[in-house]
Design a protein around this motif. Structure first.
Motif, PDB file in Angstrom:
ATOM      1  N   THR A 180       4.991  44.184 -47.263  1.00  0.00           N
ATOM      2  CA  THR A 180       4.369  44.640 -46.013  1.00  0.00           C
ATOM      3  C   THR A 180       2.853  44.588 -46.120  1.00  0.00           C
ATOM      4  O   THR A 180       2.168  44.116 -45.194  1.00  0.00           O
ATOM      5  N   ARG A 181       2.334  45.046 -47.266  1.00  0.00           N
ATOM      6  CA  ARG A 181       0.878  45.016 -47.455  1.00  0.00           C
ATOM      7  C   ARG A 181       0.360  43.582 -47.452  1.00  0.00           C
ATOM      8  O   ARG A 181      -0.672  43.281 -46.856  1.00  0.00           O
ATOM      9  N   LEU A 182       1.097  42.666 -48.078  1.00  0.00           N
ATOM     10  CA  LEU A 182       0.674  41.264 -48.113  1.00  0.00           C
ATOM     11  C   LEU A 182       0.707  40.642 -46.722  1.00  0.00           C
ATOM     12  O   LEU A 182      -0.172  39.831 -46.387  1.00  0.00           O
ATOM     13  N   ARG A 183       1.669  41.042 -45.927  1.00  0.00           N
ATOM     14  CA  ARG A 183       1.717  40.555 -44.537  1.00  0.00           C
ATOM     15  C   ARG A 183       0.468  41.002 -43.786  1.00  0.00           C
ATOM     16  O   ARG A 183      -0.128  40.235 -43.018  1.00  0.00           O
ATOM     17  N   GLY A 220      12.320  25.258 -36.495  1.00  0.00           N
ATOM     18  CA  GLY A 220      12.826  26.631 -36.390  1.00  0.00           C
ATOM     19  C   GLY A 220      12.496  27.532 -37.563  1.00  0.00           C
ATOM     20  O   GLY A 220      11.868  28.594 -37.381  1.00  0.00           O
ATOM     21  N   PRO A 221      12.905  27.160 -38.789  1.00  0.00           N
ATOM     22  CA  PRO A 221      12.634  28.039 -39.935  1.00  0.00           C
ATOM     23  C   PRO A 221      11.148  28.322 -40.158  1.00  0.00           C
ATOM     24  O   PRO A 221      10.785  29.419 -40.585  1.00  0.00           O
ATOM     25  N   THR A 222      10.288  27.320 -39.855  1.00  0.00           N
ATOM     26  CA  THR A 222       8.837  27.532 -40.035  1.00  0.00           C
ATOM     27  C   THR A 222       8.326  28.540 -39.015  1.00  0.00           C
ATOM     28  O   THR A 222       7.475  29.381 -39.337  1.00  0.00           O
ATOM     29  N   MET A 223       8.839  28.465 -37.792  1.00  0.00           N
ATOM     30  CA  MET A 223       8.438  29.430 -36.754  1.00  0.00           C
ATOM     31  C   MET A 223       8.857  30.840 -37.155  1.00  0.00           C
ATOM     32  O   MET A 223       8.110  31.809 -36.994  1.00  0.00           O
ATOM     33  N   GLU A 224      10.074  30.908 -37.733  1.00  0.00           N
ATOM     34  CA  GLU A 224      10.579  32.215 -38.187  1.00  0.00           C
ATOM     35  C   GLU A 224       9.692  32.773 -39.293  1.00  0.00           C
ATOM     36  O   GLU A 224       9.382  33.975 -39.320  1.00  0.00           O
ATOM     37  N   LEU A 225       9.292  31.886 -40.174  1.00  0.00           N
ATOM     38  CA  LEU A 225       8.410  32.273 -41.285  1.00  0.00           C
ATOM     39  C   LEU A 225       7.082  32.793 -40.755  1.00  0.00           C
ATOM     40  O   LEU A 225       6.569  33.833 -41.190  1.00  0.00           O
ATOM     41  N   ALA A 226       6.487  32.052 -39.805  1.00  0.00           N
ATOM     42  CA  ALA A 226       5.215  32.463 -39.211  1.00  0.00           C
ATOM     43  C   ALA A 226       5.378  33.789 -38.487  1.00  0.00           C
ATOM     44  O   ALA A 226       4.514  34.666 -38.559  1.00  0.00           O
ATOM     45  N   ASP A 227       6.504  33.952 -37.831  1.00  0.00           N
ATOM     46  CA  ASP A 227       6.791  35.204 -37.121  1.00  0.00           C
ATOM     47  C   ASP A 227       6.894  36.371 -38.093  1.00  0.00           C
ATOM     48  O   ASP A 227       6.488  37.487 -37.780  1.00  0.00           O
ATOM     49  N   PHE A 228       7.430  36.118 -39.289  1.00  0.00           N
ATOM     50  CA  PHE A 228       7.544  37.191 -40.290  1.00  0.00           C
ATOM     51  C   PHE A 228       6.173  37.557 -40.838  1.00  0.00           C
ATOM     52  O   PHE A 228       5.822  38.729 -40.952  1.00  0.00           O
ATOM     53  N   TRP A 262      13.764  40.603 -46.807  1.00  0.00           N
ATOM     54  CA  TRP A 262      12.497  39.884 -46.842  1.00  0.00           C
ATOM     55  C   TRP A 262      12.478  38.772 -47.877  1.00  0.00           C
ATOM     56  O   TRP A 262      11.563  37.970 -47.896  1.00  0.00           O
ATOM     57  N   GLU A 263      13.511  38.724 -48.753  1.00  0.00           N
ATOM     58  CA  GLU A 263      13.458  37.772 -49.876  1.00  0.00           C
ATOM     59  C   GLU A 263      13.444  36.325 -49.407  1.00  0.00           C
ATOM     60  O   GLU A 263      12.875  35.466 -50.082  1.00  0.00           O
ATOM     61  N   LYS A 264      14.096  36.042 -48.273  1.00  0.00           N
ATOM     62  CA  LYS A 264      14.126  34.641 -47.817  1.00  0.00           C
ATOM     63  C   LYS A 264      12.770  34.192 -47.288  1.00  0.00           C
ATOM     64  O   LYS A 264      12.504  33.005 -47.168  1.00  0.00           O
ATOM     65  N   TYR A 265      11.863  35.135 -47.006  1.00  0.00           N
ATOM     66  CA  TYR A 265      10.523  34.775 -46.549  1.00  0.00           C
ATOM     67  C   TYR A 265       9.502  34.821 -47.684  1.00  0.00           C
ATOM     68  O   TYR A 265       8.326  34.534 -47.459  1.00  0.00           O
ATOM     69  N   ASP A 266       9.977  35.151 -48.893  1.00  0.00           N
ATOM     70  CA  ASP A 266       9.046  35.279 -50.027  1.00  0.00           C
ATOM     71  C   ASP A 266       8.725  33.881 -50.549  1.00  0.00           C
ATOM     72  O   ASP A 266       9.431  33.322 -51.392  1.00  0.00           O
ATOM     73  N   LEU A 267       7.617  33.310 -50.043  1.00  0.00           N
ATOM     74  CA  LEU A 267       7.270  31.924 -50.347  1.00  0.00           C
ATOM     75  C   LEU A 267       6.965  31.722 -51.830  1.00  0.00           C
ATOM     76  O   LEU A 267       7.350  30.724 -52.419  1.00  0.00           O
ATOM     77  N   MET A 268       6.253  32.678 -52.434  1.00  0.00           N
ATOM     78  CA  MET A 268       5.829  32.502 -53.823  1.00  0.00           C
ATOM     79  C   MET A 268       6.993  32.623 -54.786  1.00  0.00           C
ATOM     80  O   MET A 268       7.010  31.975 -55.825  1.00  0.00           O
TER      81      MET A 268
END
Lengths: 252, 289
Positions: A29-32, A73-81, B244-250
């Motif tokens: 959360t802090r990194l986000r 799709g997955p990239t948009m989801e990633l950006a959204d997260f 959140w693990e699936k979004y953990d890029l690193m």
């Protein structure tokens, strides 16, 4: 997709984020939050560990966005997260992707901030995206070679070295004899200044001041090189260590 | 003349001067040996795009942990792996495929022993690459772990090329025996040319607990049909789940080899393949004339 700067092989736990017992959820959360503010402001100051950790995520996020585009799709989801403020998703794809598309080096740069007493008790860092609208962090280098004190010092240095060279006892050395005659001739022309005092048929006199100065500087450098090579004959040369610089294009 | 072991072993290891090349009659003998007779040129490997190589040759990729990396050793291992592949056809297979493996066995009259099973796991990097086959024989579950580059491996035959929903099928140990049973005289099924590897979407129902692992906690395994479990057991799941693990890029980046490095590694494989194909084409032409 690879990080274009040296990165830690083990992740930072960022313990104690949002108080004790936060765990990996608090860390992510802090990194986000840090990544979101970096995308918004393009230059942020925070503790070194947070900045360094968030830098990796920001770089990979932008690399993914460049590779896949905004229809994936997955990239948009990633950006959204990762981007907690949703107007920044548009900024990521429409501003940063075209800016960093052709960039072969890292997209971010980090600086260590000075410790200002009393401070936060932790090392602070500055994290910025390249191409940001703010003035540069480091002041531009001032060229002081034309300052009068440096000009005089350089001239004095030249004279001293010439004296040294002439006084070196290498009478049996053929190269030494030839070089001495060449160099003394070169020194004379340099000492005279421009070729204006001689006949105007000399094309060098028609050159502008800047070009003449460059030529003189070149001759000085060649002189110095010859002196050094003769001095250092038989000595082992030490290789200079290059400065570490992110903009070199070297990466792990 | 008496047998001089020193001279014999010296010449065995190091060929005499002027005789460094392997004589052609040994190569012919090797080519005509029964070990080569069953070799089938895998059509898929010939026509596969380099991007697919990381799935076909996963053992060529090194360990992602930098502390366990040795670039020189990796390069030498890759060279040895490609040399072994010239002799033995190691086919493309995945976890969930059914394989038949023949191994040299000195204690058997026929000097060979064959085992058939479903591949439940693939592991290891470089020459340490291994795979585990599982079968149910006479009411007993049997798993055998084979090294891919074991020189005593005489034949690896893919009887059914397919994938499953998961990268490891250890849950078959807690599933009914029918899901692990494969007959030894199973005939190989071939796929049509250019077809993609099919994914078997089967969901395995598990036996009632106790199990070897707490399969309800493994949210990454999609091929399990979980039975009804007591509420007390399911209560802790919400605390363990990490969405959140699936979004953990690193985390993903550190676990895998970067694409640029993968391409560098598989360039060697491509070069090897083109070289081998050229040679085989020349040999075919020679045999025809």
């Amino acid at each position: 997709m690879s990080l274009r700067y040296p990165y830690k092989m083990s992740y930072r736990k960022l313990r104690g984020t949002f108080g004790p017992g936060g765990g990996p959820l608090a860390r992510i959360t802090r990194l986000r939050m840090v990544v979101t503010s970096l995308i918004r402001h393009e230059r942020i100051e925070t503790t070194w560990n947070k900045a360094a950790e968030a830098r990796d995520y920001a770089e990979l996020l932008i690399q993914r966005a460049i590779k896949n585009g905004d229809k994936h799709g997955p990239t948009m989801e990633l950006a959204d997260f990762w981007l907690l403020e949703k107007d920044l998703i548009h900024k990521l794809f429409k501003v940063f992707v075209p800016r960093f598309e052709k960039c072969p080096t890292a997209f971010t740069k980090m600086y260590r901030l000075p410790y200002v007493y009393p401070g936060k008790g932790r090392e602070m860092g500055l994290l910025e995206l390249k191409g940001n609208p703010w003035p540069p962090v480091l002041p531009e280098a001032i060229d002081k070679s034309k300052h009068i004190n440096n000009v005089l010092l350089n001239a004095a240095r030249q004279d001293f070295r010439m004296e040294q060279y002439k006084s070196m006892d290498m009478s049996s050395d053929r190269w030494h004899k030839e070089s001495v005659s060449q160099m003394s001739a070169a020194m004379d022309t340099v000492a005279k200044g421009s070729g204006l005092e001689e006949t105007v048929t000399d094309t060098e006199s028609l050159l502008s001041d800047e070009i003449r100065e460059e030529k003189e500087a070149q001759e000085m450098r060649e002189l110095q090189r010859k002196i050094d090579s003769l001095k250092n004959r038989g000595k082992k040369k030490h290789r200079d260590e290059d400065d570490d610089d992110d903009d070199d294009g070297t990466y792990v | 003349m008496l047998f001089n072991p020193r001279a014999f072993y010296r010449s065995y290891d190091r060929p005499q001067k002027g005789h460094e090349k392997v004589p052609s009659w040994t190569i012919e003998k090797h080519r005509d040996s029964p070990l080569n007779a069953t070799r089938v040129e895998s059509e898929r490997l010939r026509h596969a795009a380099p991007t697919e190589f990381r799935y076909i040759f996963p053992e060529f990729l090194p360990h992602p942990d930098w502390k366990k990396r040795d670039r020189v050793a990796e390069k030498l291992q890759r060279r040895d792996m490609l040399r072994r592949r010239l002799v033995l056809d190691i086919p493309e297979f995945y976890v969930g495929s059914i394989l038949g493996v023949t191994v040299a066995d000195q204690h058997v009259p026929s000097k060979q022993s064959r085992f058939v099973g479903i591949c439940i796991h693939r592991d290891g990097h470089g020459l340490r690459a291994n795979f585990t086959l599982r079968n149910h024989i006479d009411g007993q579950g049997v798993e055998i772990k084979y090294d891919l580059y074991n020189p005593t491996l005489q034949n690896i035959e893919v009887l059914k090329l397919e994938k499953r929903l998961d990268e490891e099928l250890f849950y078959l140990r807690d599933a009914p025996a029918t899901h692990s049973t494969i007959t030894f005289d199973r005939k190989p099924e071939t796929l049509p040319l250019g077809a993609t590897v099919p994914v078997n979407m089967k969901k395995i129902p598990l036996n009632p607990p106790p199990w070897t692992q707490r399969w309800e906690k493994r949210e990454d395994l999609k091929g399990i049909d979980l039975p009804e479990l007591p509420e007390k057991r399911m209560r802790k799941l919400s605390q363990i789940v990490k969405p959140w693990e699936k979004y953990d890029l690193m985390k993903e980046y550190r676990k895998n080899i970067s694409e640029e490095e993968q391409n560098e590694i598989f360039k060697e494989v491509v070069q090897h393949h083109t070289r081998v194909e050229k040679k085989r084409h020349q040999e075919r032409l020679k045999r025809m004339t």
